[in-house]
Design a protein around this motif. Structure first.
Motif, mmCIF file in Angstrom:
data_model
loop_
_atom_site.group_PDB
_atom_site.id
_atom_site.type_symbol
_atom_site.label_atom_id
_atom_site.label_comp_id
_atom_site.label_asym_id
_atom_site.label_seq_id
_atom_site.Cartn_x
_atom_site.Cartn_y
_atom_site.Cartn_z
ATOM 1 N N PRO A 223 0.798 -1.210 -0.112
ATOM 2 C CA PRO A 223 -0.019 0.020 0.070
ATOM 3 C C PRO A 223 0.917 1.319 0.054
ATOM 4 O O PRO A 223 1.762 1.414 0.935
ATOM 5 C CB PRO A 223 -0.677 -0.196 1.190
ATOM 6 C CG PRO A 223 -0.661 -1.344 1.838
ATOM 7 C CD PRO A 223 0.623 -1.808 1.224
ATOM 8 N N ILE A 224 0.429 2.148 -1.006
ATOM 9 C CA ILE A 224 1.280 3.243 -1.109
ATOM 10 C C ILE A 224 0.321 4.423 -1.543
ATOM 11 O O ILE A 224 -0.720 4.237 -1.910
ATOM 12 C CB ILE A 224 2.448 3.161 -2.283
ATOM 13 C CG1 ILE A 224 1.925 3.001 -3.683
ATOM 14 C CG2 ILE A 224 3.457 2.334 -1.600
ATOM 15 C CD1 ILE A 224 3.071 2.975 -4.768
ATOM 16 N N ILE A 225 0.821 5.511 -1.247
ATOM 17 C CA ILE A 225 0.194 6.879 -1.832
ATOM 18 C C ILE A 225 1.236 7.601 -2.707
ATOM 19 O O ILE A 225 2.348 7.575 -2.316
ATOM 20 C CB ILE A 225 -0.261 7.923 -0.877
ATOM 21 C CG1 ILE A 225 -1.324 7.294 -0.130
ATOM 22 C CG2 ILE A 225 -0.527 9.318 -1.384
ATOM 23 C CD1 ILE A 225 -1.701 8.644 1.208
ATOM 24 N N ILE A 226 0.919 7.604 -4.049
ATOM 25 C CA ILE A 226 1.722 8.555 -5.128
ATOM 26 C C ILE A 226 0.789 9.799 -5.546
ATOM 27 O O ILE A 226 -0.237 9.939 -5.668
ATOM 28 C CB ILE A 226 1.655 7.612 -6.518
ATOM 29 C CG1 ILE A 226 2.506 6.279 -6.275
ATOM 30 C CG2 ILE A 226 2.767 8.466 -7.432
ATOM 31 C CD1 ILE A 226 2.361 5.373 -7.265
ATOM 32 N N THR A 227 1.967 10.872 -5.335
ATOM 33 C CA THR A 227 1.565 12.057 -5.626
ATOM 34 C C THR A 227 2.119 12.353 -7.128
ATOM 35 O O THR A 227 3.574 12.569 -7.036
ATOM 36 C CB THR A 227 1.831 13.065 -4.469
ATOM 37 O OG1 THR A 227 1.197 12.816 -3.517
ATOM 38 C CG2 THR A 227 1.496 14.506 -5.102
ATOM 39 N N LEU A 228 1.361 12.722 -7.960
ATOM 40 C CA LEU A 228 2.101 12.784 -9.483
ATOM 41 C C LEU A 228 1.898 14.549 -9.521
ATOM 42 O O LEU A 228 0.698 15.054 -9.282
ATOM 43 C CB LEU A 228 1.073 12.239 -10.430
ATOM 44 C CG LEU A 228 1.364 10.935 -10.650
ATOM 45 C CD1 LEU A 228 0.263 10.222 -11.713
ATOM 46 C CD2 LEU A 228 2.628 10.373 -11.032
ATOM 47 N N TYR A 229 3.008 15.076 -9.923
ATOM 48 C CA TYR A 229 3.026 16.715 -10.050
ATOM 49 C C TYR A 229 2.519 16.656 -11.687
ATOM 50 O O TYR A 229 2.517 15.820 -12.296
ATOM 51 C CB TYR A 229 4.247 17.182 -9.863
ATOM 52 C CG TYR A 229 4.636 17.175 -8.329
ATOM 53 C CD1 TYR A 229 4.055 17.587 -7.324
ATOM 54 C CD2 TYR A 229 5.805 16.070 -8.099
ATOM 55 C CE1 TYR A 229 4.366 17.338 -6.091
ATOM 56 C CE2 TYR A 229 6.173 15.747 -6.543
ATOM 57 C CZ TYR A 229 5.454 16.478 -5.654
ATOM 58 O OH TYR A 229 5.842 16.501 -4.439
ATOM 59 N N PRO A 230 2.103 18.065 -11.718
ATOM 60 C CA PRO A 230 1.600 18.076 -13.567
ATOM 61 C C PRO A 230 2.701 17.744 -14.337
ATOM 62 O O PRO A 230 4.017 18.041 -14.066
ATOM 63 C CB PRO A 230 1.474 19.778 -13.484
ATOM 64 C CG PRO A 230 0.990 20.026 -12.101
ATOM 65 C CD PRO A 230 1.906 19.233 -11.345
ATOM 66 N N GLY A 231 2.346 16.997 -15.251
ATOM 67 C CA GLY A 231 3.294 16.440 -16.250
ATOM 68 C C GLY A 231 4.073 14.938 -15.598
ATOM 69 O O GLY A 231 4.943 14.617 -16.618
ATOM 70 N N GLY A 232 3.850 14.670 -14.709
ATOM 71 C CA GLY A 232 4.548 13.651 -14.087
ATOM 72 C C GLY A 232 3.915 12.180 -14.408
ATOM 73 O O GLY A 232 2.891 11.963 -14.987
ATOM 74 N N GLN A 233 4.857 11.374 -13.878
ATOM 75 C CA GLN A 233 4.384 9.990 -14.227
ATOM 76 C C GLN A 233 5.193 8.873 -13.141
ATOM 77 O O GLN A 233 6.381 9.469 -12.802
ATOM 78 C CB GLN A 233 4.840 9.468 -15.660
ATOM 79 C CG GLN A 233 6.182 9.152 -15.870
ATOM 80 C CD GLN A 233 6.299 8.422 -17.142
ATOM 81 O OE1 GLN A 233 5.891 8.893 -18.157
ATOM 82 N NE2 GLN A 233 6.720 7.162 -17.461
ATOM 83 N N TYR A 234 4.730 7.861 -12.944
ATOM 84 C CA TYR A 234 5.249 6.903 -11.948
ATOM 85 C C TYR A 234 6.249 6.092 -13.006
ATOM 86 O O TYR A 234 5.748 5.826 -14.213
ATOM 87 C CB TYR A 234 4.238 5.953 -11.169
ATOM 88 C CG TYR A 234 5.078 5.162 -10.267
ATOM 89 C CD1 TYR A 234 5.894 5.692 -9.226
ATOM 90 C CD2 TYR A 234 4.900 4.071 -10.211
ATOM 91 C CE1 TYR A 234 6.368 4.938 -8.175
ATOM 92 C CE2 TYR A 234 5.558 3.067 -9.185
ATOM 93 C CZ TYR A 234 6.467 3.692 -8.334
ATOM 94 O OH TYR A 234 6.984 2.883 -7.222
ATOM 95 N N LYS A 235 7.109 5.315 -12.233
ATOM 96 C CA LYS A 235 8.081 4.686 -13.305
ATOM 97 C C LYS A 235 7.303 3.535 -14.035
ATOM 98 O O LYS A 235 6.346 2.771 -13.423
ATOM 99 C CB LYS A 235 9.447 4.067 -12.570
ATOM 100 C CG LYS A 235 8.986 3.203 -11.438
ATOM 101 C CD LYS A 235 10.035 2.831 -10.438
ATOM 102 C CE LYS A 235 9.500 1.975 -9.248
ATOM 103 N NZ LYS A 235 10.559 1.958 -8.023
ATOM 104 N N GLU A 236 7.843 3.304 -15.191
ATOM 105 C CA GLU A 236 7.166 2.173 -15.957
ATOM 106 C C GLU A 236 7.354 0.830 -15.359
ATOM 107 O O GLU A 236 8.941 0.618 -14.955
ATOM 108 C CB GLU A 236 7.556 2.032 -17.468
ATOM 109 C CG GLU A 236 6.914 1.007 -18.264
ATOM 110 C CD GLU A 236 7.076 1.387 -19.673
ATOM 111 O OE1 GLU A 236 6.647 0.438 -20.387
ATOM 112 O OE2 GLU A 236 7.527 2.481 -20.041
ATOM 113 N N GLU A 237 6.505 -0.173 -15.182
ATOM 114 C CA GLU A 237 7.039 -1.580 -14.696
ATOM 115 C C GLU A 237 6.657 -2.448 -15.800
ATOM 116 O O GLU A 237 5.892 -2.378 -16.483
ATOM 117 C CB GLU A 237 6.169 -1.809 -13.588
ATOM 118 C CG GLU A 237 6.558 -1.029 -12.321
ATOM 119 C CD GLU A 237 5.353 -1.291 -11.009
ATOM 120 O OE1 GLU A 237 4.500 -1.858 -11.175
ATOM 121 O OE2 GLU A 237 6.285 -1.141 -9.754
#
Length: 82
Positions: free
Chosen positions: A24-38
């Motif tokens: 369980p995590i919380i991810i905050t994406l800033y404008p134009g952001g993305q989480y790493k591709e898995e």
């Protein structure tokens, strides 16, 4: 954890949960952001959007998920959120 290049911040809700079946995590994406591709892996992916909207990328598909909506999938292809 924060990644200034990909423009996201990650917070572990349960410390050291990487060794468990659920992380369980919380991810905050800033404008134009993305989480790493898995890459594809065993298990399942679930998310709930607290604010704003995101895109869930699974292989060549891209789906918009808005505040108050959730997503769930088995990661059989490369995947990430933006």
């Amino acid at each position: 954890t924060e990644d200034v290049d990909l423009k996201y911040k990650l917070k572990w809700l349960i410390p050291n949960s990487q060794k468990n079946e659920m992380e369980p995590i919380i991810i905050t994406l800033y404008p134009g952001g993305q989480y790493k591709e898995e890459k594809p892996h065993e298990g399942e992916e679930f998310g709930y959007v607290l604010a704003g909207s995101i895109y869930v990328h699974i292989g060549e598909k891209k789906n918009k998920v808005k505040k108050g909506e959730s997503f769930y999938f088995r990661p059989k292809a490369n995947h990430y959120i933006s």
